[in-house]
Design a protein around this motif. Structure first.
Motif, PDB file in Angstrom:
ATOM      1  N   GLY A   1       0.746  -1.399  -0.008  1.00  0.00           N
ATOM      2  CA  GLY A   1      -0.002   0.078  -0.067  1.00  0.00           C
ATOM      3  C   GLY A   1       0.974   1.217   0.030  1.00  0.00           C
ATOM      4  O   GLY A   1       1.915   1.303   0.697  1.00  0.00           O
TER       5      GLY A   1
ATOM      6  N   PHE B   1      -3.371   5.754  -0.726  1.00  0.00           N
ATOM      7  CA  PHE B   1      -4.619   5.044  -1.196  1.00  0.00           C
ATOM      8  C   PHE B   1      -4.553   4.538  -2.532  1.00  0.00           C
ATOM      9  O   PHE B   1      -5.444   4.099  -3.126  1.00  0.00           O
ATOM     10  N   ASP B   2      -3.424   4.290  -3.151  1.00  0.00           N
ATOM     11  CA  ASP B   2      -2.886   3.141  -4.031  1.00  0.00           C
ATOM     12  C   ASP B   2      -2.241   1.999  -3.462  1.00  0.00           C
ATOM     13  O   ASP B   2      -1.702   2.021  -2.301  1.00  0.00           O
ATOM     14  N   THR B   3      -2.583   0.847  -4.406  1.00  0.00           N
ATOM     15  CA  THR B   3      -1.758  -0.078  -3.837  1.00  0.00           C
ATOM     16  C   THR B   3      -1.321  -0.867  -5.154  1.00  0.00           C
ATOM     17  O   THR B   3      -1.384  -0.886  -6.314  1.00  0.00           O
TER      18      THR B   3
ATOM     19  N   LEU C   1      -7.684   0.947  -2.136  1.00  0.00           N
ATOM     20  CA  LEU C   1      -7.210   0.500  -0.881  1.00  0.00           C
ATOM     21  C   LEU C   1      -7.777  -0.579  -0.308  1.00  0.00           C
ATOM     22  O   LEU C   1      -8.926  -0.976  -0.360  1.00  0.00           O
ATOM     23  N   GLY C   2      -6.834  -1.476   0.441  1.00  0.00           N
ATOM     24  CA  GLY C   2      -7.323  -2.632   1.004  1.00  0.00           C
ATOM     25  C   GLY C   2      -7.172  -3.922   0.166  1.00  0.00           C
ATOM     26  O   GLY C   2      -7.360  -3.791  -1.299  1.00  0.00           O
TER      27      GLY C   2
ATOM     28  N   ASN D   1     -10.332  -4.773  -1.860  1.00  0.00           N
ATOM     29  CA  ASN D   1     -10.424  -4.012  -3.212  1.00  0.00           C
ATOM     30  C   ASN D   1      -9.698  -4.681  -4.144  1.00  0.00           C
ATOM     31  O   ASN D   1      -9.749  -4.606  -5.399  1.00  0.00           O
TER      32      ASN D   1
ATOM     33  N   LEU E   1     -15.386   3.906   0.058  1.00  0.00           N
ATOM     34  CA  LEU E   1     -14.332   4.639   0.514  1.00  0.00           C
ATOM     35  C   LEU E   1     -13.791   5.535  -0.170  1.00  0.00           C
ATOM     36  O   LEU E   1     -12.784   5.941  -0.653  1.00  0.00           O
TER      37      LEU E   1
ATOM     38  N   ALA F   1      -8.514  -1.506   6.594  1.00  0.00           N
ATOM     39  CA  ALA F   1      -7.867  -0.972   5.198  1.00  0.00           C
ATOM     40  C   ALA F   1      -7.481   0.458   5.614  1.00  0.00           C
ATOM     41  O   ALA F   1      -6.114   0.935   5.341  1.00  0.00           O
ATOM     42  N   VAL F   2      -8.136   1.337   6.261  1.00  0.00           N
ATOM     43  CA  VAL F   2      -7.847   2.607   6.710  1.00  0.00           C
ATOM     44  C   VAL F   2      -6.856   2.536   7.828  1.00  0.00           C
ATOM     45  O   VAL F   2      -6.025   3.306   8.065  1.00  0.00           O
TER      46      VAL F   2
ATOM     47  N   ILE G   1      -3.226   2.733   6.641  1.00  0.00           N
ATOM     48  CA  ILE G   1      -2.512   3.834   6.148  1.00  0.00           C
ATOM     49  C   ILE G   1      -2.567   5.063   7.016  1.00  0.00           C
ATOM     50  O   ILE G   1      -2.220   6.183   6.377  1.00  0.00           O
TER      51      ILE G   1
END
Length: 493
Positions: free
Chosen positions: A268, A271-273, A291-292, A295, A330, A358-359, A362
């Motif tokens: 991560g 907000f990108d992976t 994100l996550g 997703n 999100l 997920a949040v 980050i």
């Protein structure tokens, strides 16, 4: 594309018999007596609250050409009598409209969580490859990018077939469709042939409708056992997805660890992976604006679906970096220099847990969650919703859509599952305000449950309410207040 069928032709397809003129021409099908105009076949469906047979006189007055009924009625119109009108409504509409799914690649997506995201990802990836695309789902329907309002995730069978026909006639080639468990149980997609049927995951939801997890699971499985599907796409990281893949006898593609499509070495970056996409004939590093892990899994289902309908993997990969954001999934509603405020539709225990996870990954600071539960729905998931939210530093328990129930009572039931610091605030706007006011730069406020929705149903009355707008209003108020210090880029006392 003008099409029509005679009652005789329709009766042969659905094993019914005709009372009256069998050569009566039918140019449209409806279950709504108010739409029963010239040339229309009115299908009298027995629903939970109303029986369509009670409205045949209204359909006659509106100009219906014929009726489809389960029992002959005393109306001077030709009647197609069948065993179960709901069961055949979609097939009748498909026949009248020329079976539109045969001229389209219909990509159906089912599962508890992720249907909307996968469908939007499919639309985005195909559109990036210049494929004329349609969308049918929770947030709305689109034809070649044009918004078409929707009432439910999957339209009723006659409306659905009419919409597919409209898309075909507008030049659409591929359609991404959310297929809910309600739609499968209520036969809303009957008469549809699927180029792809995708499965995301299964967890507790809709038990007020299905009654048990076994019944809910069976409803989802119907997409893969009762419909013509060219290719099935299964997320085998989900236990039910793996079970489906192991028992499915048709052509299938799997996604997830050890699947045909997988994401390796995911990292991560905000907000990108970034991950290595491994697919048939392809292996390469990609950056996706998602994100996550959940997703990333949704994206894999979308990628596999697009490839399965003939889009090259290179074209699909090129579209990943340009994925359009999904409203209310999100969705960041704050600006730089403010606490990060995110609105998401998560409304199941698993969905809440995944969103918080997920949040958290980050967030340098704290995670505050605003969460509630809907009224007149699955009561058994309320405590687990609170439990799932307890991975946050603070849980503000509030009202969702209470419908006919007492909002305060629902809040208390959610609170029974909360094991971390909490605030009880039944007023949703006040709950959002309290969470934002408590946050500093580096913190995240995660507002869950309603996502894209623009209303709140309280005591049978619909009130305009959009989590995103309410959050922005409170952020703006704090920015204008004396509490906001632009030098420290912090909001708080």
């Amino acid at each position: 594309m003008e099409t029509s069928k005679t009652l005789h032709e329709l009766a042969q397809v659905v094993a019914g018999h005709v009372v009256g003129d069998p050569q009566t021409a039918v140019g449209d099908v409806t279950h709504d007596s108010r739409q029963a105009g010239h040339g229309t076949l009115f299908v009298a469906i027995e629903g939970e609250l109303h029986d369509g047979h009670d409205f045949v006189a209204e359909a006659f007055a509106a100009g219906a050409a014929a009726l489809c009924v389960q029992r002959q009625v005393g109306i001077d119109l030709p009647q197609l009598v069948v065993e179960r009108t709901r069961r055949v409504a979609g097939e009748l509409a498909a026949q009248v409209h020329g079976i539109p799914s045969r001229q389209l690649d219909v990509i159906g997506v089912t599962g508890t969580n992720g249907k909307t995201t996968v469908a939007h990802f499919v639309e985005s990836l195909l559109s990036a490859s210049s494929v004329p695309t349609g969308l049918v789902g929770t947030i709305g329907n689109r034809i070649l990018g044009e918004e078409i309002p929707s009432v439910r995730t999957t339209p009723e069978a006659p409306d659905f077939q009419r919409l597919l026909a409209r898309m075909r006639d507008r030049g659409v080639e591929k359609v991404a469709v959310e297929v809910s468990s309600h739609a499968l149980e209520l036969d809303r997609v009957r008469g549809t042939e699927f180029a792809v049927a995708g499965f995301t995951n299964l967890s507790q939801d809709h038990l007020d409708f299905h009654g048990s997890m076994d019944a809910y699971r069976r409803a989802k499985k119907r997409l893969f056992s009762e419909y013509e599907v060219a290719t099935a796409v299964f997320n085998i990281d989900d236990p039910v997805g793996k079970e489906l893949a192991e028992s499915y006898e048709g052509r299938q593609v799997t996604v997830g660890h050890d699947g045909d499509f997988s994401a390796e070495d995911a990292t991560g970056t905000g907000f990108d992976t970034v991950f290595t996409l491994v697919a048939p004939g392809f292996s390469g590093r990609v950056t996706a604006p998602v994100l996550g892990d959940f997703n990333v899994s949704n994206l894999l289902v979308a990628v596999a679906s697009c490839v399965s309908v003939g889009t090259s993997i290179d074209d699909v990969v090129a579209g990943i970096g340009e994925l359009a954001p999904v409203p209310g999934r999100l969705e960041i509603v704050s600006s730089p220099g403010e606490p990060t405020v995110i609105v998401d539709y998560a409304h199941t225990p698993q969905g809440v847990a995944l969103a918080v996870e997920a949040v958290r990954a980050i967030t340098p600071g704290r995670v505050f969650v605003v969460v509630g539960a809907g009224g007149d729905r699955d009561r058994a998931k309320r405590g687990p919703m609170g439990s799932a939210a307890s991975a946050a530093d603070l849980v503000v328990v509030t009202s969702d859509n209470p419908r006919s129930e007492d909002p305060a009572a629902i809040v208390d039931q959610v609170l029974e599952g909360v094991t971390t610091a909490s605030i009880r605030q039944p007023n949703r706007a006040s709950a959002i305000a309290e969470a934002i006011a408590a946050a500093d730069i580096g913190d995240v406020v995660l507002i869950l449950g309603k996502g894209h929705e623009k209303g709140q149903e309280i005591a049978g009355t619909f009130h305009e309410f959009d989590d995103r707008q309410v959050a922005r209003q409170h952020l703006n108020s704090l920015r204008k207040s004396a509490n906001f210090d632009p030098e420290s880029r912090s909001i708080g006392p």
